[in-house]
Design a protein around this motif. Structure first.
Motif, mmCIF file in Angstrom:
data_model
loop_
_atom_site.group_PDB
_atom_site.id
_atom_site.type_symbol
_atom_site.label_atom_id
_atom_site.label_comp_id
_atom_site.label_asym_id
_atom_site.label_seq_id
_atom_site.Cartn_x
_atom_site.Cartn_y
_atom_site.Cartn_z
ATOM 1 N N LEU A 89 0.832 -1.203 0.000
ATOM 2 C CA LEU A 89 0.000 0.000 0.000
ATOM 3 C C LEU A 89 0.867 1.254 0.000
ATOM 4 O O LEU A 89 0.619 2.197 -0.762
ATOM 5 C CB LEU A 89 -0.921 0.001 1.220
ATOM 6 C CG LEU A 89 -2.018 -1.067 1.278
ATOM 7 C CD1 LEU A 89 -2.705 -1.050 2.635
ATOM 8 C CD2 LEU A 89 -3.032 -0.857 0.160
ATOM 9 N N LEU A 90 1.875 1.264 0.854
ATOM 10 C CA LEU A 90 2.761 2.420 0.926
ATOM 11 C C LEU A 90 3.523 2.598 -0.389
ATOM 12 O O LEU A 90 3.697 3.719 -0.883
ATOM 13 C CB LEU A 90 3.732 2.241 2.094
ATOM 14 C CG LEU A 90 4.620 3.425 2.470
ATOM 15 C CD1 LEU A 90 3.798 4.674 2.720
ATOM 16 C CD2 LEU A 90 5.469 3.083 3.692
ATOM 17 N N GLY A 91 3.954 1.473 -0.979
ATOM 18 C CA GLY A 91 4.632 1.545 -2.269
ATOM 19 C C GLY A 91 3.727 2.096 -3.360
ATOM 20 O O GLY A 91 4.157 2.902 -4.205
ATOM 21 N N SER A 104 7.476 10.960 2.495
ATOM 22 C CA SER A 104 7.977 9.590 2.600
ATOM 23 C C SER A 104 9.183 9.513 3.518
ATOM 24 O O SER A 104 9.313 8.588 4.326
ATOM 25 C CB SER A 104 8.336 9.066 1.209
ATOM 26 O OG SER A 104 8.861 7.768 1.272
ATOM 27 N N ASP A 105 10.070 10.497 3.412
ATOM 28 C CA ASP A 105 11.313 10.470 4.177
ATOM 29 C C ASP A 105 11.141 10.962 5.617
ATOM 30 O O ASP A 105 11.850 10.496 6.515
ATOM 31 C CB ASP A 105 12.375 11.326 3.486
ATOM 32 C CG ASP A 105 12.791 10.758 2.137
ATOM 33 O OD1 ASP A 105 12.575 9.551 1.909
ATOM 34 O OD2 ASP A 105 13.310 11.529 1.307
ATOM 35 N N TRP A 109 5.568 6.367 9.116
ATOM 36 C CA TRP A 109 4.914 5.298 8.364
ATOM 37 C C TRP A 109 5.000 3.972 9.123
ATOM 38 O O TRP A 109 5.450 2.964 8.606
ATOM 39 C CB TRP A 109 5.505 5.165 6.961
ATOM 40 C CG TRP A 109 5.414 6.450 6.200
ATOM 41 C CD1 TRP A 109 6.438 7.261 5.846
ATOM 42 C CD2 TRP A 109 4.219 7.088 5.734
ATOM 43 N NE1 TRP A 109 5.967 8.368 5.179
ATOM 44 C CE2 TRP A 109 4.613 8.277 5.097
ATOM 45 C CE3 TRP A 109 2.862 6.775 5.788
ATOM 46 C CZ2 TRP A 109 3.688 9.166 4.523
ATOM 47 C CZ3 TRP A 109 1.957 7.653 5.219
ATOM 48 C CH2 TRP A 109 2.355 8.819 4.601
ATOM 49 N N GLN A 110 4.560 3.990 10.352
ATOM 50 C CA GLN A 110 4.705 2.844 11.242
ATOM 51 C C GLN A 110 3.351 2.420 11.796
ATOM 52 O O GLN A 110 2.539 3.260 12.204
ATOM 53 C CB GLN A 110 5.641 3.208 12.396
ATOM 54 C CG GLN A 110 5.936 2.052 13.342
ATOM 55 C CD GLN A 110 6.958 2.444 14.396
ATOM 56 O OE1 GLN A 110 7.695 3.413 14.228
ATOM 57 N NE2 GLN A 110 6.996 1.708 15.483
ATOM 58 N N TYR A 128 2.097 7.715 12.036
ATOM 59 C CA TYR A 128 1.822 6.523 12.847
ATOM 60 C C TYR A 128 0.360 6.119 12.642
ATOM 61 O O TYR A 128 -0.524 6.981 12.581
ATOM 62 C CB TYR A 128 2.055 6.807 14.330
ATOM 63 C CG TYR A 128 3.494 7.067 14.684
ATOM 64 C CD1 TYR A 128 4.385 6.026 14.926
ATOM 65 C CD2 TYR A 128 3.984 8.371 14.785
ATOM 66 C CE1 TYR A 128 5.714 6.259 15.253
ATOM 67 C CE2 TYR A 128 5.309 8.618 15.105
ATOM 68 C CZ TYR A 128 6.169 7.562 15.341
ATOM 69 O OH TYR A 128 7.475 7.805 15.667
ATOM 70 N N LEU A 129 0.116 4.816 12.539
ATOM 71 C CA LEU A 129 -1.239 4.307 12.396
ATOM 72 C C LEU A 129 -1.497 3.240 13.448
ATOM 73 O O LEU A 129 -0.674 2.344 13.644
ATOM 74 C CB LEU A 129 -1.478 3.707 11.000
ATOM 75 C CG LEU A 129 -1.772 4.731 9.898
ATOM 76 C CD1 LEU A 129 -0.467 5.241 9.309
ATOM 77 C CD2 LEU A 129 -2.609 4.109 8.791
#
Length: 522
Positions: A89-91, A104-105, A109-110, A128-129
């Motif tokens: 999904l992130l890709g 992105s950087d 995204w954790q 964060y999710l």
């Protein structure tokens, strides 16, 4: 998707909502302030709104509290499974341009897992999710679960939290004052703070409602594109919506807090249904920037059913439910998911021999794509605290297979098996060391490496790894204590590894600076 009249989190996690609001309202000067009557109040809507750096600092402060909560769960098996959904999904979001390089950087995204058995997921600042075990347990396919993750990912990628804060800046000054008073009350009494914050938010909730609905529609639209771009079945969005809608019709009893923080509308349902035929239609050519993935890359439904069963068992602490699952899994013609739940329940009840027997039966009849899950369950049982009396000969074989594997769960369970069998310790240490070099924020890997190094007699390295485990979860005070303890070890132990001692000194200085930065932001 964080600021709601009702917190989307479990009662134990409600203080996170207070922490979110506290940090949002008391942002450091870098986020922008303005003077009103000689008093500096937060400026949440100046210019482009909340900066990425400020959002990340806010998210880090919340994550620091989450790591210390008893309901936080780092289960290697479920973490690996969620990553097989999350990374595609992130890709896809990056390839579509929804997540530009700067986001992105600079964002985390954790995923953070909660043991809570209620159906919920939520986006937090800074990338964060949160995912409740109840959500994993309630879904019937990887596409359904991925649709929720895609929706929440889109809340982050579209900067909805920063936009909400900017919108809140238009509230009356007295409303902002009331909310700040609620935050200050949190220092003495969290319940009082919750009441103050909820009361002040209720006045402005109608003004924010339309803005929140716009966010939901945008997250649906972007999330649907991310889901299909990652190769997941587009119907997953619709079936998940239908599942939630049915729960709403049955009068939500509190088991579906996701419904309160993400209210469904007939418009949203119709929009998702209309998008499915378009997503299924053949394309004249490849989409520009589309990731090279497809439905074949998604986990099989049989594996998802096992992971949903695992989530159900791990979210339940009551022995009665575990005994019921154990009994159901031993019935003739029990489904694989029921067998998996039975074996894991027996393991948690301390009935290791029975758990191992059921796991072996399940592995012998495992469906394609699920063999590794059964093997890991068997190994998990064999390294448990009640399994030593079994003296099972398969432990060494499963250990070596796991240490040769490629997943995080393979590595962590393989290392635990090395500790239990007192064999292959050097190999486990080497693999763990290589892993933490690539994944320096993996606290559980650092902690496991510390145990393996202690078993090898490498005390200096063990203490330093323990410090790194604490630093990975932003417990900089604890990390500094362990680094200082490493420097105070007997001279013989320190001098035996001069390179490691030099690393400890460098890391102590770095952690001291992180601790100072953290104190300045509080």
């Amino acid at each position: 998707m964080v600021f709601h009249a009702r917190p989307p989190l479990s009662p134990r996690f409600r203080r996170w909502s207070v922490a979110v609001l506290a940090a949002a309202l008391l942002l450091p000067p870098s986020a922008g302030t303005r003077a009103q009557s000689g008093v500096n109040l937060p400026s949440l809507g100046d210019g482009a709104g909340m900066s990425i750096a400020a959002e990340r600092r806010l998210g880090d402060s919340i994550a620091r509290d989450i790591y210390r909560d008893p309901d936080y769960l780092d289960d290697p098996v479920l973490v690996d499974y969620l990553q097989t959904l999350w990374q595609p999904l992130l890709g896809a979001a990056r390839a579509r341009g929804d997540v530009p390089p700067e986001l992105s950087d600079r964002l985390a995204w954790q995923l953070l897992i909660s043991r809570d058995k209620r159906v919920n997921a939520f986006a937090l600042p800074g990338g964060y999710l949160g995912v409740h075990l109840g959500l994993v347990a309630a879904t019937e396919s990887s596409a359904e679960l991925a649709s929720v993750l895609a929706h929440e990912l889109s809340h982050v990628s579209q900067r909805h939290i920063a936009r909400m804060l900017t919108k809140q800046d238009q509230a009356a000054p007295w409303l902002m004052g009331a909310m700040i008073l609620g935050v200050l009350a949190a220092r003495a009494n969290v319940d009082v703070a919750n009441a103050a914050i909820a009361g002040s938010q209720a006045v402005a909730i109608q003004n924010q409602l339309n803005f929140s609905r716009d966010m939901e529609r945008e997250a649906d639209r972007v999330g649907f594109g991310v889901l299909t771009g990652a190769g997941f079945e587009p119907l997953g969005f619709v079936t998940m919506f239908e599942k939630l809608q049915q729960a709403a019709r049955l009068n939500d009893d509190g088991s579906f807090p996701y419904l309160r923080s993400h209210p469904l509308t007939s418009e949203r349902m119709a929009d998702m249904r209309a998008r499915v035929p378009l997503a299924d239609a053949p394309l004249a050519g490849p989409r520009v920037g589309a990731p090279v993935t497809g439905p074949a890359a998604t986990p099989p439904k049989a594996l998802h059913s096992l992971m949903a069963a695992r989530a159900r068992v791990l979210s339940e602490n009551g022995p009665d439910r575990q005994r019921a699952w154990l009994q159901a899994g031993q019935a003739p013609n029990a489904a694989p998911a029921a067998q998996y739940a039975a074996a894991l329940s027996a393991h948690r009840l301390g009935q290791s021999a029975q758990a191992l027997s059921i796991a072996r039966q399940g592995r012998a009849a495992a469906a394609p794509g699920t063999q590794d899950a059964w093997a890991l369950l068997q190994l998990e049982i064999l390294v448990g605290p009640n399994a030593r009396a079994l003296n099972d000969a398969s432990l060494a074989t499963l250990r070596d297979q796991a240490l040769a594997g490629s997943t995080r769960a393979d590595l962590l369970f393989g290392a635990q098996a090395a500790l239990a069998s007192q064999g292959a310790l050097a190999g486990a240490a080497a693999r763990l060391q290589a892993w933490v070099v690539a994944q320096p924020k993996d606290a559980q890997a650092w902690q496991t490496l510390s145990r393996v190094q202690a078993a090898l007699g490498q005390r200096l390295r063990s203490v330093r790894s323990e410090a790194e485990a604490r630093a990975a979860q932003m417990d900089y005070g604890g990390a500094l204590d362990r680094l200082r303890a490493a420097q105070m070890l007997p001279a013989a132990e320190r001098n035996a590894d001069p390179m490691e001692l030099a690393i400890v000194d460098v890391r102590r200085r770095e952690v001291e600076e992180l601790l100072r930065d953290s104190a300045r932001q509080e």
